[in-house]
Design a protein around this motif. Structure first.
Motif: not given
Length: 299
Positions: A46-53, A61-66
């Protein structure tokens, strides 16, 4: 992206989920409940505004962003740990935590009496020991002090060369009684050899110098030096270990010393910014003195 600044602990949890692949496994290793780990990840996303897993059949599974964020999160985690070690050291006398890194063999076979004497002299000093054959980055504060078997390359380090530790071929008397004692390097082809599993840059360089020590010729393969030493001591076959360690065990025989001998260049290093730190200064001095005493035994 949310305005809230991510909590440092969220990054630590993020890294642990990356390493373990699940919330429950990360929680067990961190001493947290699974819901707490889940909240850390949700808050960080939420803080980063990204989907991490992405939840999958095998776990998280980690996303590309993670994957892209992981080295930066590791840097934050290392800095946070270093900050806590520095904070813990303030007070009267030598106190706080020193994080060391050294190879498996040095950590298990050489450092314990050195660190025990250090602790007896400075009771308020705590030790964190990372057993690793890889070069932990002192510049990134992943460790305060390192014992290394190669010359540190970074300029911002204080490094003390202690000399060379000799390693050679050894086998248990029981193995030699059953299979005979090789009289030459060529004769090793008829014996059970103990060595590495996965190749590294150092292993490739080693094999270029000693082509007979190839993976195909090894009967026991392990990337753990402790496992290799245990196999030698158990009488599995012939392997490489420190001459000084083997000399303490009358059942281990040093083989072909004139045909095979290596010196491991040994250094103690720390970041130059830690020169004024009492906890690091006394630990650095103790390691240098203790390792020098160990190496004098070779003579």
């Amino acid at each position: 992206m949310a305005d809230a600044e991510p909590n440092w602990e969220w990054y630590r949890t993020f890294l642990k989920v990356m390493d373990t692949g699940s919330l429950s496994a990360a929680g067990r290793e961190m001493g947290l409940t699974q819901p707490t780990v889940g909240r850390h990840i949700d808050n960080l996303e939420s803080a980063l505004g990204l989907k991490l897993f992405v939840r999958s059949f095998d776990g998280f599974s980690p996303t590309d962003a993670a994957l892209e964020l992981k080295p930066y999160a590791a840097g934050i985690s290392a800095t946070t740990s270093a900050l806590r070690r520095v904070a813990s050291s303030h007070g009267i006398g030598v106190r706080g935590t020193v994080r060391l890194t050294a190879s498996e063999i040095v950590s298990v076979e050489i450092l314990p009496p050195i660190l025990t004497a250090l602790k007896e002299e400075h009771p308020a000093l705590n030790i964190e020991l990372v057993m690793s054959n890889s070069a932990d980055d002192l510049l990134q504060r992943e460790a305060d002090i390192a014992v290394r078997m190669f010359k540190p390359a970074q300029d911002a380090l204080i490094a003390k060369r202690l000399g060379g530790i000799e390693v050679g071929l050894h086998a248990h008397r029981r193995y030699l009684a059953a299979h005979g004692t090789p009289g030459s390097i060529d004769a090793l082809s008829g014996h059970a050899l103990i060595g590495f599993d996965n190749e590294s840059a150092y292993i490739r360089k080693f094999q270029a110098q000693f082509p007979w020590f190839s993976r195909a010729n090894l009967t026991f393969r392990a990337d753990s030096d402790l496992a290799q030493l245990a196999a030698i001591r158990a009488g599995f076959g012939i392997g490489i270990c420190q001459v000084a360690l083997a000399a303490k065990d009358t059942d281990l025989v040093h083989l072909l010393p004139r045909q095979f001998s290596l010196k491991l260049d040994t250094w103690v290093a720390m970041h130059e910014d830690l020169r004024a730190s009492p906890r690091c200064a006394v630990t650095f001095a103790a390691l240098v003195a203790g390792l020098n005493a160990y190496m004098r035994e070779l003579l």
